[in-house]
Design an enzyme around this catalytic site. Structure first.
Site, mmCIF file in Angstrom:
data_model
loop_
_atom_site.group_PDB
_atom_site.id
_atom_site.type_symbol
_atom_site.label_atom_id
_atom_site.label_comp_id
_atom_site.label_asym_id
_atom_site.label_seq_id
_atom_site.Cartn_x
_atom_site.Cartn_y
_atom_site.Cartn_z
ATOM 1 N N TYR A 45 75.795 30.904 64.378
ATOM 2 C CA TYR A 45 75.674 32.173 63.651
ATOM 3 C C TYR A 45 76.957 32.997 63.780
ATOM 4 C CZ TYR A 45 73.502 36.311 61.632
ATOM 5 O OH TYR A 45 73.197 37.370 60.810
ATOM 6 N N ILE A 99 78.495 44.186 64.596
ATOM 7 C CA ILE A 99 78.105 42.772 64.677
ATOM 8 C C ILE A 99 76.618 42.706 65.005
ATOM 9 C CG2 ILE A 99 78.443 40.614 65.898
ATOM 10 C CD1 ILE A 99 81.107 41.004 64.944
ATOM 11 N N GLY A 100 75.883 42.110 64.075
ATOM 12 C CA GLY A 100 74.421 42.140 64.168
ATOM 13 C C GLY A 100 73.811 41.348 65.299
ATOM 14 N N SER A 129 75.692 47.916 64.768
ATOM 15 C CA SER A 129 75.016 47.432 63.569
ATOM 16 C C SER A 129 73.605 48.022 63.486
ATOM 17 C CB SER A 129 74.930 45.910 63.634
ATOM 18 O OG SER A 129 74.087 45.411 62.623
ATOM 19 N N TYR A 153 72.679 49.138 57.245
ATOM 20 C CA TYR A 153 72.228 48.239 56.194
ATOM 21 C C TYR A 153 71.134 49.023 55.482
ATOM 22 C CZ TYR A 153 74.646 43.980 57.674
ATOM 23 O OH TYR A 153 75.598 43.032 57.956
ATOM 24 N N THR A 179 77.423 49.442 54.803
ATOM 25 C CA THR A 179 77.907 48.110 54.408
ATOM 26 C C THR A 179 77.369 47.760 53.030
ATOM 27 O OG1 THR A 179 78.143 47.407 56.691
ATOM 28 C CG2 THR A 179 77.915 45.661 55.052
ATOM 29 N N ARG A 188 75.462 30.113 54.126
ATOM 30 C CA ARG A 188 76.092 29.775 55.405
ATOM 31 C C ARG A 188 75.619 28.411 55.894
ATOM 32 N NH1 ARG A 188 74.888 35.644 58.177
ATOM 33 N NH2 ARG A 188 76.124 36.849 56.703
ATOM 34 N N LYS A 260 81.885 50.133 53.614
ATOM 35 C CA LYS A 260 82.437 48.879 54.164
ATOM 36 C C LYS A 260 82.267 47.727 53.182
ATOM 37 C CE LYS A 260 82.189 45.862 58.256
ATOM 38 N NZ LYS A 260 81.455 44.635 58.082
ATOM 39 N N HIS A 284 83.897 40.924 55.386
ATOM 40 C CA HIS A 284 82.814 40.527 56.287
ATOM 41 C C HIS A 284 83.194 39.253 57.066
ATOM 42 C CE1 HIS A 284 78.428 41.774 56.697
ATOM 43 N NE2 HIS A 284 78.504 40.781 57.553
ATOM 44 N N ASP A 314 89.061 45.300 58.771
ATOM 45 C CA ASP A 314 88.804 44.152 59.654
ATOM 46 C C ASP A 314 88.816 42.880 58.837
ATOM 47 O OD1 ASP A 314 86.230 43.323 58.634
ATOM 48 O OD2 ASP A 314 85.158 44.567 60.078
ATOM 49 N N ILE A 317 91.337 39.673 62.511
ATOM 50 C CA ILE A 317 92.138 40.205 63.628
ATOM 51 C C ILE A 317 91.883 39.351 64.872
ATOM 52 C CG2 ILE A 317 92.444 42.180 65.192
ATOM 53 C CD1 ILE A 317 93.562 42.751 62.412
ATOM 54 N N ARG A 318 92.927 38.734 65.358
ATOM 55 C CA ARG A 318 92.800 37.845 66.516
ATOM 56 C C ARG A 318 93.740 38.223 67.657
ATOM 57 N NH1 ARG A 318 88.946 37.251 64.169
ATOM 58 N NH2 ARG A 318 88.149 35.477 63.007
ATOM 59 N N ARG A 338 84.797 39.016 65.887
ATOM 60 C CA ARG A 338 84.397 37.869 66.718
ATOM 61 C C ARG A 338 85.038 37.843 68.115
ATOM 62 N NH1 ARG A 338 84.435 35.548 61.267
ATOM 63 N NH2 ARG A 338 82.493 34.443 60.838
HETATM 64 C C1 LIG Z 1 78.034 37.210 63.917
HETATM 65 C C2 LIG Z 1 78.449 38.334 63.028
HETATM 66 C C3 LIG Z 1 77.520 39.304 62.669
HETATM 67 C C4 LIG Z 1 77.906 40.373 61.856
HETATM 68 N N1 LIG Z 1 77.013 41.371 61.586
HETATM 69 C C5 LIG Z 1 77.401 42.434 60.850
HETATM 70 C C6 LIG Z 1 76.530 43.530 60.653
HETATM 71 O O1 LIG Z 1 75.431 43.562 61.168
HETATM 72 N N2 LIG Z 1 76.964 44.541 59.852
HETATM 73 C C7 LIG Z 1 78.202 44.531 59.268
HETATM 74 O O2 LIG Z 1 78.546 45.470 58.546
HETATM 75 N N3 LIG Z 1 79.057 43.525 59.485
HETATM 76 C C8 LIG Z 1 78.696 42.490 60.265
HETATM 77 N N4 LIG Z 1 79.587 41.482 60.523
HETATM 78 C C9 LIG Z 1 80.957 41.573 59.961
HETATM 79 C C10 LIG Z 1 81.899 42.307 60.932
HETATM 80 O O3 LIG Z 1 81.638 43.680 60.931
HETATM 81 C C11 LIG Z 1 83.360 42.095 60.513
HETATM 82 O O4 LIG Z 1 83.504 42.479 59.183
HETATM 83 C C12 LIG Z 1 83.807 40.664 60.719
HETATM 84 O O5 LIG Z 1 83.380 40.194 61.980
HETATM 85 C C13 LIG Z 1 85.315 40.541 60.627
HETATM 86 O O6 LIG Z 1 85.705 39.199 60.706
HETATM 87 P P1 LIG Z 1 86.318 38.552 62.049
HETATM 88 O O7 LIG Z 1 85.322 38.770 63.134
HETATM 89 O O8 LIG Z 1 86.469 37.101 61.730
HETATM 90 O O9 LIG Z 1 87.614 39.244 62.309
HETATM 91 C C14 LIG Z 1 79.227 40.427 61.357
HETATM 92 C C15 LIG Z 1 80.155 39.449 61.720
HETATM 93 C C16 LIG Z 1 79.789 38.424 62.577
HETATM 94 C C17 LIG Z 1 80.827 37.423 63.008
#
Ligand SMILES: Cc1cc2nc3c(=O)[nH]c(=O)nc-3n(C[C@H](O)[C@H](O)[C@H](O)COP(=O)(O)O)c2cc1C
Length: 387
Positions: A45, A99-100, A129, A153, A179, A188, A260, A284, A314, A317-318, A338
């Protein structure tokens, strides 16, 4: 005066005593170690994306085709990474993206609380989130003096949307991030192949289960009939927002509102015209649509269209150098996604804090070496396409 780059002295100093970092400082090793530590379902996930994951890879790869030219004979012994955002003075331009499944990334299932503690340790704001294992009020209590932002959301049920936003206000969150790109889940393959969608298993729904409006939609409390509560959640999740909804969204909070998922300059202009206080340029992390263009390549156009409004960024970004390049391309604040989850997976709050401190150290040292003592200098230096 202490600097974020001093973190490397602490690491080298500990190394003299034979103590090595518990969590790696670079993304590749970090991801490798986290992959070995996380349960397969959570790893799929977190690590997975949409389609063949080209967009996701390209988000990170594309930073390599932006470059910056160093300047010499500048006194950078003192550096200032602070920024202004929504009336807040923040020590650095970094924030944690929403991140959810943060909650699932620590073994105790309370990764949301750990992420908030990492924010408290580092001063890096946490965007929580809507999807969490702990209610937003409990997470707010762990933030210390560091600001938090609430990501919405937007539910189909407007009363529920308003209730969530008002709870976030009451708990002290400083901005609402709406978002736009996730009213439906993107395709996915990793999750589909493993038949796993955490929410359907009742995970990360505590903001709903603890909400009075959501509870009023149920015959029995979630603790007594979780399956019915999950079904109700499926029914309310994912309002399709259009520009016509902006007046309503704007009316439900006095907090700064950020949209977003904006990648097109026209959408950025329209968002500001419709009352948004900021733009959040993001795809995302390539999890929602596999359109191909890296988010960082969208950023300059969005920044130009946003005028004076702050642009958060975002996706991909690493490292600290990625952060500096995003700032040079006009981002006001830069979101880590991540990488902090992997830090949480390896060592809880301390692990996430270490990841943030490592990114900040690299950014600060790049500014020191390249002759940019402030973020304004980084912005003035700009970045150019090199490939
Ligand atoms: C596992 C996972 C869950 C995420 N859940 C949400 C969320 O709940 N709400 C949201 O706006 N973005 C969510 N995102 C997107 C992140 O806010 C962000 O845009 C994204 O992680 C950026 O990409 P990167 O982690 O590869 O740099 C999620 C991303 C990941 C990896």
């Amino acid at each position: 005066m202490p600097h974020y780059g001093d973190y490397q002295n602490a690491i080298y100093g500990a190394g003299l005593a034979g103590v090595l970092p518990t969590v790696p400082v670079d993304f590749a090793t970090l991801e490798q170690r986290a992959a070995a530590a996380l349960p397969a379902s959570v790893l799929n996930y977190v690590q997975g994306g949409c389609g063949d994951e080209f967009t996701q890879r390209n988000n990170a790869e594309a930073f390599h085709h932006w470059g910056m030219t160093p300047r010499m004979m500048v006194d950078t012994t003192s550096r200032d990474l602070s920024i202004d955002l929504f009336g807040l003075r923040l020590p650095t331009p970094l924030f944690m993206a929403p991140i959810g499944v943060t909650g699932l990334c620590t073994q105790d299932g309370h990764g949301d609380l750990a992420a908030a503690r990492a924010a408290a340790q580092t001063g890096v704001p946490l965007t929580i989130s809507t999807l969490q294992n702990d209610p937003l009020e409990a997470v707010a209590q762990q933030l210390g003096n560091t600001p938090g932002f609430f990501q919405l959301y937007t539910p189909k049920n407007k009363d529920l949307a308003e209730s969530l936003v008002h709870r976030a206000e009451a708990a002290g969150y400083k901005a609402i991030v709406v978002t736009l790109d996730t009213w439906v889940t993107g395709w996915r393959p990793r999750d589909l192949n493993s038949g796993n969608f955490p929410q359907l298993r009742g995970h990360v729904l505590e903001n709903y289960f603890s909400d009075p409006v959501f509870q009023s939609l149920l015959a029995k409390p979630p603790a007594e009939d979780k399956q019915a509560a999950v079904l109700q959640w499926m029914g309310v999740f994912g309002k399709v927002l259009t520009w016509d909804d902006m007046a309503w969204l704007r009316s439900i909070t006095r907090l700064p509102m950020v949209l977003k998922g904006i990648c097109h300059p026209d959408d950025a202009r329209r968002a500001i015209d419709s009352g948004a206080d900021g733009i959040y340029c993001s795809n995302h992390g390539g999890r929602q649509a596999n359109g191909g263009i890296a988010a960082i390549d969208h950023l300059p156009g969005v920044v130009a269209a946003a005028g004076n409004a702050p642009v958060l960024f975002d996706s991909g970004i690493r490292s600290g150098s990625d952060v500096v390049k995003a700032l040079a391309l006009g981002a006001r604040a830069v979101g880590v996604g991540r990488p902090y989850l992997y830090g949480l997976a390896l060592n809880g709050a301390d692990g996430a804090a270490h990841v943030l401190k490592s990114i900040l150290a690299e950014a600060d040292l790049m500014m020191a070496v390249n002759g940019w003592p402030t973020i304004a200098d980084v912005r003035a230096a700009g970045a150019e396409r090199i490939g």
